[in-house]
Structures are given as C-alpha cells and as structure tokens.
Design a protein around this motif. Structure first.
Motif, short mmCIF file in Angstrom:
data_model
loop_
_atom_site.label_atom_id
_atom_site.label_comp_id
_atom_site.label_asym_id
_atom_site.label_seq_id
_atom_site.Cartn_x
_atom_site.Cartn_y
_atom_site.Cartn_z
N LEU B 157 0.83 -1.21 0.00
CA LEU B 157 0.00 0.00 0.00
C LEU B 157 0.86 1.26 0.00
O LEU B 157 0.55 2.25 -0.68
CB LEU B 157 -0.96 -0.01 1.20
N VAL B 158 1.96 1.23 0.75
CA VAL B 158 2.87 2.38 0.78
C VAL B 158 3.48 2.62 -0.61
O VAL B 158 3.55 3.75 -1.10
CB VAL B 158 3.98 2.17 1.84
N GLN B 159 3.88 1.53 -1.27
CA GLN B 159 4.43 1.65 -2.62
C GLN B 159 3.37 2.18 -3.59
O GLN B 159 3.67 2.99 -4.47
CB GLN B 159 4.97 0.29 -3.08
N PHE B 160 2.13 1.73 -3.42
CA PHE B 160 1.04 2.23 -4.28
C PHE B 160 0.88 3.74 -4.09
O PHE B 160 0.61 4.48 -5.04
CB PHE B 160 -0.29 1.55 -3.95
N ALA B 161 1.02 4.18 -2.84
CA ALA B 161 0.87 5.62 -2.55
C ALA B 161 1.92 6.42 -3.31
O ALA B 161 1.63 7.45 -3.91
CB ALA B 161 0.99 5.86 -1.04
N VAL B 162 3.16 5.93 -3.29
CA VAL B 162 4.26 6.62 -3.98
C VAL B 162 4.00 6.64 -5.49
O VAL B 162 4.13 7.67 -6.16
CB VAL B 162 5.60 5.92 -3.67
N PRO B 177 0.89 15.88 -4.45
CA PRO B 177 -0.55 15.56 -4.42
C PRO B 177 -0.95 14.97 -3.07
O PRO B 177 -0.14 14.31 -2.40
CB PRO B 177 -0.70 14.49 -5.51
N SER B 178 -2.20 15.23 -2.66
CA SER B 178 -2.70 14.68 -1.40
C SER B 178 -3.09 13.21 -1.60
O SER B 178 -3.64 12.83 -2.64
CB SER B 178 -3.90 15.47 -0.91
N VAL B 179 -2.75 12.38 -0.63
CA VAL B 179 -2.96 10.93 -0.70
C VAL B 179 -3.73 10.48 0.53
O VAL B 179 -3.42 10.90 1.65
CB VAL B 179 -1.61 10.18 -0.75
N ARG B 180 -4.75 9.65 0.33
CA ARG B 180 -5.45 9.03 1.46
C ARG B 180 -5.65 7.54 1.21
O ARG B 180 -5.76 7.10 0.08
CB ARG B 180 -6.83 9.67 1.67
N LEU B 181 -5.70 6.79 2.30
CA LEU B 181 -5.98 5.35 2.23
C LEU B 181 -7.49 5.14 2.38
O LEU B 181 -8.13 5.71 3.27
CB LEU B 181 -5.27 4.62 3.38
N GLY B 207 10.15 13.50 3.09
CA GLY B 207 10.90 13.70 1.85
C GLY B 207 10.19 13.17 0.62
O GLY B 207 10.69 13.30 -0.50
N LEU B 208 9.02 12.56 0.81
CA LEU B 208 8.27 12.08 -0.35
C LEU B 208 7.51 13.24 -1.00
O LEU B 208 7.09 14.16 -0.33
CB LEU B 208 7.24 11.02 0.08
N SER B 209 7.32 13.14 -2.33
CA SER B 209 6.58 14.20 -3.04
C SER B 209 5.09 13.93 -2.97
O SER B 209 4.41 13.82 -3.99
CB SER B 209 7.03 14.26 -4.50
N LEU B 210 4.59 13.78 -1.75
CA LEU B 210 3.16 13.59 -1.56
C LEU B 210 2.78 14.10 -0.17
O LEU B 210 3.62 14.24 0.71
CB LEU B 210 2.76 12.12 -1.74
N ASP B 211 1.50 14.38 -0.01
CA ASP B 211 0.98 14.90 1.24
C ASP B 211 -0.01 13.87 1.80
O ASP B 211 -1.17 13.84 1.39
CB ASP B 211 0.29 16.25 0.95
N VAL B 226 -9.32 15.03 -2.57
CA VAL B 226 -8.03 14.34 -2.49
C VAL B 226 -7.58 13.97 -3.91
O VAL B 226 -8.42 13.79 -4.80
CB VAL B 226 -8.19 13.09 -1.59
N ASP B 227 -6.25 13.91 -4.11
CA ASP B 227 -5.73 13.62 -5.44
C ASP B 227 -5.54 12.13 -5.70
O ASP B 227 -5.68 11.67 -6.84
CB ASP B 227 -4.39 14.34 -5.64
N VAL B 228 -5.19 11.37 -4.66
CA VAL B 228 -4.91 9.95 -4.83
C VAL B 228 -5.60 9.14 -3.73
O VAL B 228 -5.47 9.47 -2.55
CB VAL B 228 -3.38 9.66 -4.74
#
Lengths: 350, 350
Positions: B157-162, B177-181, B207-211, B226-228
C-alpha cells in the motif's frame, strides 16, 4: 397473541427526542396495534408526545439522564449500559419487556451493547448489520454485512446468507430469495479463498430457503437482479458508501448542470415532477433502518441524520420484523443448515 | 531527445482494429510528435489507416495472426506471448523499441504478460492498476489498485501511494498531491491492521513528493477533496464498480422519470444541454486509460468497450506519461522512500 412492544432510544440521532417520537408516531399509523417504551429524558419525551395524542396512550416512558455520545468509543459506552437510553432500550429487549429496540445513536456502541446483552443466536458466530438499498426492480435489495465485522471467514459469510435471506423473505414476500456473494468477478476462480470456500458451502447446502446464484460485481447491486448481496463488513461498507457517494455526486452534477443556463433552469422547472421522483427514490430516509441480524432479539439502527419520515421507516421495518417473527425464521433456517451439513457428511461417509 | 514510440495492440477491445487505429489517430492530433507501432492483422490495419493519412506516415505495422481472447485465462495467454498482438506489443516495450504499450484486451492477461516481460521496478513488490475518476473538483482523482492484487500488505500500500502520487503529479501538475488510504472510517483506530500499519509508515516517511492525509471513506472519493486514493485490489475494484454502477443507476432512474409524463418529456428536451453535460462528465470514455504502475515500462489498459474517443483518451494518457517520464519519477521517489527509511532506522538506533 399480542405483539411485543418496541423500545425506542428517544435520545439517539442527531436531532434526538422530537424526531424519534414523531417518527414512531408516524409509523404507528400503519401499525396501530403496536405499543412503545420511550427511553430518555421524561420531560422532553412528554413535550414531544403533546403533538401526538394517538401515540401517548400507546407509550410508556422510561426516564434516564445519560446518553451515549455520537463519537464515544464502544468500550466506553459499554460501561454505561445500565444508565444510558441506548443501554436501557436494549435491556428492555433482553428482559422480554420489549420485542425490539430502535436507536439512531452511535452504531459501534449499539452493536457492542446489543451483542453483550442479547448474545448471538445458537449457530451464529457473529451478528451482521443488514441494510436495504433501492434498485431498478420492484424490491429493495438486502445487503450485509455493512460494517459490523471488518474481517469475516467463509462460515460467517454462509451464516450472513441465511440471515439475509430470512430478512429478504419478509421484505419481498418471496419464499426463496436469490443470494449472491459480492466479488470482483463472476467466474468461480475470482476473489479470495474465503469467498470461494463460502460459495462452495452455499452451493453444497440444500434445503435452505434461498436460491444461491454465485457471485455478483459491485456495479450490479442496484440493478434489481438479486434479492440479497452478502459480503464482509469492510467491502460492504466500501460498497454502500461508494454507492451513496456516487448517487450524490451525480445529483450534484445534475444540479450544477441545471443551473448552467436560463434554458436549462426553465427545463428544470418544467421537469420538476421527474426530478422530484428521482429525489424521492434516492432519499436515504426511504430506505432507513439497518437491522442487526443474528442476535436473540431485534435491534434496528436508524440513521443518525434521519428525519421524521426516516425514523418512521425504521420503526415500520421493526414492526414488520416482529409481525413476521424474523428471529424464529432465522433459527428455523439455521437448524436446516445444520441438518443439511449432517446429511452432507452422511453421504460423504457412505 | 526524440520521444519513444507507442505500441498499440490493434486487436484488443470489443471492436478491435478500427476503434484502436482511429483512436490513436485522434490522439495523435494533440501529440503530433509521437510515432506508433501497430500490432495485429496487417490487412485490417492497412484498411483502417486508409481513413487516417496523417497517421499512416507515423506508423509501422507489425503483423501477427494470433489474438488473446477476452475470456482467456492469463496462464493460457502467457504461453502465447510471442505470437499474440498483446504479447508482441509488450515485447516491443521490453526490447526498448517502444516506450509504452496500449491494449484494450483481457486485463488479467495484460497484467500477467506485462509483469513477466517487463518485471517490477527495483523497490516495488507488486505492480498496481491505477485509474482516473471524475470529481466535483477541477482534477480527476487517481485510484489504485483497481484489481491487479486481490490482497495487499502494508508495504504494498505504501508503494502504491508513492506510485499513485507520481501519476497524479503528471495529471494535476501539483508538486505534492494529497494521498489518502480508503477505509471504513477516518479515525485512526478504524479498519484492518495492514491499513493502520500502512498509515503509520506513510505518516513517518518524510521527503516524499506527496501529502499523506490519513483515511478516506468511499462516499468521499468523488468530492474532489483528495488527489490519490490508495487501496488493495479487492476493495478498489468494489469501490470503482459500485461508483460506476450507482452513477448508471441514477441516470437510468432519471431517464425513466423524464419519460414518465408529457410535461417531463418536454422539460427534458428543453434542459437537454444540461443533461448532455452530465452525460459527457460521466462518460467512462472521458476517463479511459488504466495504467499499470511499478513496471519497467509503461503499459496502459484501454476499456474493452471504449469507443474512438475512449481509445484516444487512453493514448493521450500514455503520451503524457512518456513526455513526463513517469517511470523515472517513480524510481526517484522510491529512492527517496528508501533513504527516508534509512534515516528513520538511524534515528531509532540512536
């Protein structure tokens, strides 16, 4: 035989006493023979009853000061089962004083309290939350579990199928409602091991008052093709909320579209009866009343934001379940399931 | 630097060659610098190209007779990777002859063939299928996984978020981009252990390019908040199909309502531009193009029933992913994730 009373948690729901009492009074017009135990703040319940003289004579008030909060953890609420309106409404079912309880309060607390006080039926490992959803067909579809059990095994799903079919028989009047398991494809090889195992068990079972038809995908839930959709609480909650959110999304888009020009505004006014029909069909109040199945007693969850019509629907559902002896029906089906298993084992041993 | 070519499985999709070639030709009007490798029956591809002279000069044809059937099992299709149009389109990406492949064929076969031929990126355990969905906001929302992985652990799931965030950066132009599970509640205690673990890992990563913004419920997916949206393939498929089915349910109800009286028929005609706008917004062809993320190469799935516009959208998505170097972006983010973990471990060890 006189019908059992219905306990109403008058303090549950976003608007509380007025909506709960008015909703019950509205439902009573259709179910005049029912009597009620109204649990909560006596002064406020009395004030609400002033507007419903027909209801007053059919109601007893059980006063209490304590209320389960909407955001309270179930474990915290459990400790106040003997002082809160929710806890006392359930206790009235446990003692046999009432046949069913209706609450618009905290779902998790209601589930936890109901489970602890009423216990699961013999043959049921876990209760499930079942709801009704609109379809393109004539009847609503029963879907369960909607979130009471985050993870389920095959045995749980089979029990949900039996309980959902019993509920659907009351809703639809069919003798053997069609049942499908929610999956990500309809081929036998699709989905998780537990889904395939549950499907095999349901295919093998005979003598049940249901017609098992395999898997269904989430885009078909509302087509009116099936009477009962069975799933675990995680997927069921995702599907239910995705359906609600998507319906709201489309109607919001429609509103925006209708506001986009003078011409379409005029068109909207002219076609108002059509869009009102749509609004009516999609209004969650018209499908209000989630039922906890598998307990020794009937507990119905009214949506926290339900209006008077919504509460009336939840109470109507409750009255129907009592009139049609839901609990006894499920017990009879479970006995059948047990016997089917015995027969199955018998034939394997030959 | 010249852009890589795009391989088109010209035999995939319900209507095959004509729709695939016309769709690619339509996309090329926006992306004139792209060249194509059209894989499939040469005579039929040539006939289809006759209607698109602009496309003819930009295309090479790779002839083959064999086609993966829509209902074929992935394992069976895998054995014909070297003879089928789908297999050869993917092989062209593997050899470096093309930068991306687009197919409207069997999703399971496309996933299996892509995975075997292209392998997953370093740092990715499993590829995911990501799709775009309409929202009430300005941008489409990226949702993944949509069904490639029935069950996932927290690390997946973490890899999917990235990967989803990298895709969303290209779609929305946002730097983080904003990310939610996806979950059945927004409180931290809700859902399965693996969801809570994934949330903890994403909260801890820096340091990831996501929020990362925590959990989202399925009724909020289309609100534009939300974006993702990240989930396992089972829940993602359930949510996607529930949303599609519910949108169709509402528009079907609306049609019935509009047909219910002369007055509403007239209203419908007057407000036609409004309902056309709705139809356009909900048309899956306008959001066509599921992307397999996490492979060493870009593979895009066009919906089997997509029309020319739908295929054009899928090819447009593909062209954008190549222009914006999706694969390299994901690799850079994964390196960041690795470093964040090292930093994290370092501080724990102190």
């Amino acid at each position: 035989m006189s019908l059992p009373r219905i306990a109403i948690d008058a303090m549950g729901g976003d608007e509380g006493v007025r909506v709960m009492v008015s909703g019950a009074a509205l439902a009573r017009r259709r179910h005049e023979q029912f009597k009620f135990l109204l649990v909560g703040d006596e002064a406020r319940i009395k004030a609400a009853l002033d507007n419903h003289p027909n209801m007053r004579g059919a109601s007893e008030i059980l006063h209490c000061d304590d209320v389960v909060a909407g955001d309270e953890k179930p474990t915290a609420a459990l400790r106040r089962a003997k002082t809160t309106s929710m806890g006392l409404a359930i206790a009235a079912v446990k003692s046999g004083d009432c046949g069913a309880a209706v609450s618009g309060g905290n779902t998790g607390a209601l589930m936890a309290m109901s489970k602890l006080a009423l216990r699961t039926m013999p043959g049921i490992d876990r209760p499930a939350l079942a709801g009704l959803m609109p379809t393109l067909g004539d009847d609503d579809v029963v879907m369960l579990d909607l979130g009471a059990n985050t993870e389920c095994d095959a045995r749980n799903l089979v029990q949900f199928a039996v309980m959902g079919a019993a509920y659907s028989r009351i809703v639809t009047g069919k003798s053997a409602p069609s049942v499908r398991l929610l999956n990500i494809g309809t081929e036998e090889i699709k989905g998780t091991d537990r889904l395939q195992e549950a499907a095999a068990m349901l295919r093998a079972a005979s003598g049940l008052s249901l017609d098992f038809q395999g898997f269904i995908e989430a885009d078909k839930i509302n087509r009116g093709l099936v009477d009962v959709v069975v799933t675990d609480g995680f997927s069921g909650n995702i599907a239910l909320k995705a359906i609600e959110g998507s319906a709201r999304f489309v109607t919001d888009l429609l509103k925006t579209a209708f506001r986009s020009s003078i011409r379409s505004k005029f068109g909207f006014l002219v076609s108002r009866p059509a869009t009102e029909l749509l609004r009516h069909h999609l209004d969650p109040n018209n499908h209000n009343g989630g039922v906890f199945l598998g307990l020794n007693g009937v507990v119905v969850k009214s949506h926290g934001s339900a209006n008077v019509n919504g509460v009336a629907n939840a109470v109507n559902v409750t009255a129907r379940l009592l009139e049609e002896s839901l609990t006894e029906r499920i017990l009879a089906d479970l006995a059948e399931l047990g016997e089917a298993r015995l027969r199955d084992n018998g034939s394997t041993a030959k």
